[in-house]
Scaffold this active site. Sequence first.
Site, PDB file in Angstrom:
ATOM      1  N   TYR A 142       0.839  -1.201   0.000  1.00 55.80           N
ATOM      2  CA  TYR A 142       0.000   0.000   0.000  1.00 55.80           C
ATOM      3  C   TYR A 142       0.866   1.238   0.000  1.00 55.80           C
ATOM      4  O   TYR A 142       1.858   1.294   0.731  1.00 55.80           O
ATOM      5  CB  TYR A 142      -0.942   0.015   1.207  1.00 55.80           C
ATOM      6  CG  TYR A 142      -2.333  -0.462   0.829  1.00 55.80           C
ATOM      7  CD1 TYR A 142      -3.071   0.234  -0.115  1.00 55.80           C
ATOM      8  CD2 TYR A 142      -2.871  -1.608   1.394  1.00 55.80           C
ATOM      9  CE1 TYR A 142      -4.327  -0.200  -0.494  1.00 55.80           C
ATOM     10  CE2 TYR A 142      -4.142  -2.053   1.031  1.00 55.80           C
ATOM     11  CZ  TYR A 142      -4.863  -1.340   0.084  1.00 55.80           C
ATOM     12  OH  TYR A 142      -6.101  -1.766  -0.292  1.00 55.80           O
ATOM     13  N   GLU A 164      -0.689   4.786  -0.660  1.00 52.12           N
ATOM     14  CA  GLU A 164      -1.505   5.945  -1.027  1.00 52.12           C
ATOM     15  C   GLU A 164      -0.685   7.217  -0.916  1.00 52.12           C
ATOM     16  O   GLU A 164       0.066   7.395   0.057  1.00 52.12           O
ATOM     17  CB  GLU A 164      -2.735   6.052  -0.116  1.00 52.12           C
ATOM     18  CG  GLU A 164      -3.932   5.338  -0.705  1.00 52.12           C
ATOM     19  CD  GLU A 164      -4.422   4.235   0.181  1.00 52.12           C
ATOM     20  OE1 GLU A 164      -3.564   3.539   0.750  1.00 52.12           O
ATOM     21  OE2 GLU A 164      -5.650   4.089   0.303  1.00 52.12           O
ATOM     22  N   ASP A 187      -7.010  12.206 -25.676  1.00 50.10           N
ATOM     23  CA  ASP A 187      -6.975  10.828 -25.189  1.00 50.10           C
ATOM     24  C   ASP A 187      -6.348   9.986 -26.300  1.00 50.10           C
ATOM     25  O   ASP A 187      -6.979   9.711 -27.322  1.00 50.10           O
ATOM     26  CB  ASP A 187      -8.413  10.366 -24.898  1.00 50.10           C
ATOM     27  CG  ASP A 187      -8.499   8.884 -24.551  1.00 50.10           C
ATOM     28  OD1 ASP A 187      -7.489   8.171 -24.681  1.00 50.10           O
ATOM     29  OD2 ASP A 187      -9.599   8.438 -24.162  1.00 50.10           O
ATOM     30  N   THR A 204      -3.542   4.747 -22.375  1.00 56.76           N
ATOM     31  CA  THR A 204      -3.410   3.450 -21.717  1.00 56.76           C
ATOM     32  C   THR A 204      -2.065   2.842 -22.114  1.00 56.76           C
ATOM     33  O   THR A 204      -1.510   3.167 -23.167  1.00 56.76           O
ATOM     34  CB  THR A 204      -4.552   2.494 -22.109  1.00 56.76           C
ATOM     35  OG1 THR A 204      -4.703   2.500 -23.520  1.00 56.76           O
ATOM     36  CG2 THR A 204      -5.853   2.895 -21.450  1.00 56.76           C
ATOM     37  N   LYS A 225      -2.201  -1.053 -24.925  1.00 57.03           N
ATOM     38  CA  LYS A 225      -2.620  -1.197 -26.321  1.00 57.03           C
ATOM     39  C   LYS A 225      -1.369  -1.130 -27.206  1.00 57.03           C
ATOM     40  O   LYS A 225      -0.549  -2.030 -27.130  1.00 57.03           O
ATOM     41  CB  LYS A 225      -3.663  -0.133 -26.680  1.00 57.03           C
ATOM     42  CG  LYS A 225      -4.962  -0.257 -25.850  1.00 57.03           C
ATOM     43  CD  LYS A 225      -6.036   0.675 -26.357  1.00 57.03           C
ATOM     44  CE  LYS A 225      -7.355   0.529 -25.609  1.00 57.03           C
ATOM     45  NZ  LYS A 225      -7.411   1.338 -24.365  1.00 57.03           N
ATOM     46  N   ARG A 262      -1.398  -3.553 -18.171  1.00 63.27           N
ATOM     47  CA  ARG A 262      -2.740  -2.971 -18.116  1.00 63.27           C
ATOM     48  C   ARG A 262      -2.693  -1.715 -17.248  1.00 63.27           C
ATOM     49  O   ARG A 262      -2.202  -1.762 -16.113  1.00 63.27           O
ATOM     50  CB  ARG A 262      -3.667  -3.998 -17.463  1.00 63.27           C
ATOM     51  CG  ARG A 262      -5.107  -3.680 -17.570  1.00 63.27           C
ATOM     52  CD  ARG A 262      -5.704  -4.486 -18.687  1.00 63.27           C
ATOM     53  NE  ARG A 262      -6.975  -3.927 -19.051  1.00 63.27           N
ATOM     54  CZ  ARG A 262      -7.687  -4.361 -20.062  1.00 63.27           C
ATOM     55  NH1 ARG A 262      -7.252  -5.355 -20.810  1.00 63.27           N
ATOM     56  NH2 ARG A 262      -8.833  -3.813 -20.348  1.00 63.27           N
TER      57      ARG A 262
HETATM   58  N1  DSN Z   1     -12.407  -1.072 -25.077  1.00 64.46           N
HETATM   59  C1  DSN Z   1     -11.258  -0.441 -25.673  1.00 64.46           C
HETATM   60  C2  DSN Z   1     -11.199  -0.721 -27.138  1.00 64.46           C
HETATM   61  O1  DSN Z   1     -11.377  -1.868 -27.500  1.00 64.46           O
HETATM   62  O2  DSN Z   1     -10.921   0.158 -27.927  1.00 64.46           O
HETATM   63  C3  DSN Z   1     -11.163   0.981 -25.363  1.00 64.46           C
HETATM   64  O3  DSN Z   1     -11.203   1.177 -23.994  1.00 64.46           O
END
Ligand code: DSN
Length: 429
Positions: A52, A54, A198, A224, A227, A233
């Site tokens: 932890y 925080e 974004d 993110t 991807k 993640r």
């Molecule tokens: N669900 C994701 C996608 O497949 O693009 C985006 O968050």
Amino acid sequence: MYSDLHHSDPVLAALLVNSLREEEGRLNLIASENYASQAVLAAQGCPLSSKYAEGYPGRRYYNGCAAIDEIEALARTRARELFGAEHANVQPHSGTQANMAAYYALVDPGATILGMDLRQGGHLSHGHPANFSGRTYKIVSYGLDRETERIDYDAVQKLAEEHRPALVVAGASSYPRAIDFGRFAEIAKSVGAFFLADIAHVAGLVAARLHPDPTPVADVVTFTTHKTMRGPRGAVVLSRTMHAKGVDRAVFPGVQGGPMLHEIAAKAVCFHEASQETFRLYQRSVVANAAALADSLAAEGFRLVTGGTDNHLLLIDLSKSDVALTGKQAATLLEEAGIVCNKNVIPFDTRPPDVTSGIRLGTPAATARGFGSEEMRAVGRAIAGILRAPDDEDVKKRVRQQVHDWCAAFPLGVERRPTAPSSRKVFQA
Ligand code: DSN
């Protein structure tokens, strides 16, 4: 692998092995998925998951954080340097939480936000009525030009002048073309709004300078890490120094409690990997592979939204291709042949999101396995074969065998040194 787990929890271990075998034996064309490196996975599986902490480096609500502070500080520095940002918060657990924190930092509940419509390529967190964004803010949505299927920047400008949003959001989940962040920044500035980019989908391309970079022109950038970034993640909020305090307070204690230190360690690994030349070559292959797949499908007579792609993904419009299939049917047929993708609405789709008239295909995961442009062209032909003959079990069997051969030739978990793709010019920042 998983020898301890086999001993302590054989039931779960068997399920895990099955799911990995399944992943190993199929061709993953889901545009938002990828395979993280062994180094990223090693950091994710470390005991820091229990700690932890925080707060932020040097300002924690728990003791015993000295070494952890160094890890988070390293991740922040690497994220900042990779994107040339003034501030980085590496704690968000997901893209939606990163966006939530960004909104909280920039505008008050009830404020007007101008974002891209989910049905035209945007994201749930850009204002969908069922999402926190649509419930907390007054949302005005922009979309695409009906003819070109590209963002109509003049229409966005008009909406901004009409509704005077406090925040303009750019970014998409299923838009195959480069986004002009400079134009969005001008639109936001012209009405005194903040600008949030974004880049969840294209962050890897941005880091590799293969897609326009919003960092110099946006107040806040979210992305993110799992991807195109090929990391763990999670997500990150980048911002200007003037928003740093607000962003940090919005992430914790605003939106989240304790940070996931194992994920933050893995993000640090990801940013280190993303600063290497091999990462740039990988991203060039991702883009070249998407172009090869698009060319192959177009040559087979399929209509692609916007006619092609500038990035890592493409959308097939089945309603105007020579097949009588919905997106849902097409995605199911492809899965039966070992090719995994997702049904996706196309611009101005008349079908609901659980049926759709399109499928979305992306190349980050296949490229991470080692697929090159030649394979992607063959994948396009295999997809065409399946969709044109949905009832032909022989075609399905042949494609299944081909997918099996490809997967055997490009096993998961093998780090490859990507080589520069020779064909096709890609966007250069
Ligand atoms: N669900 C994701 C996608 O497949 O693009 C985006 O968050």
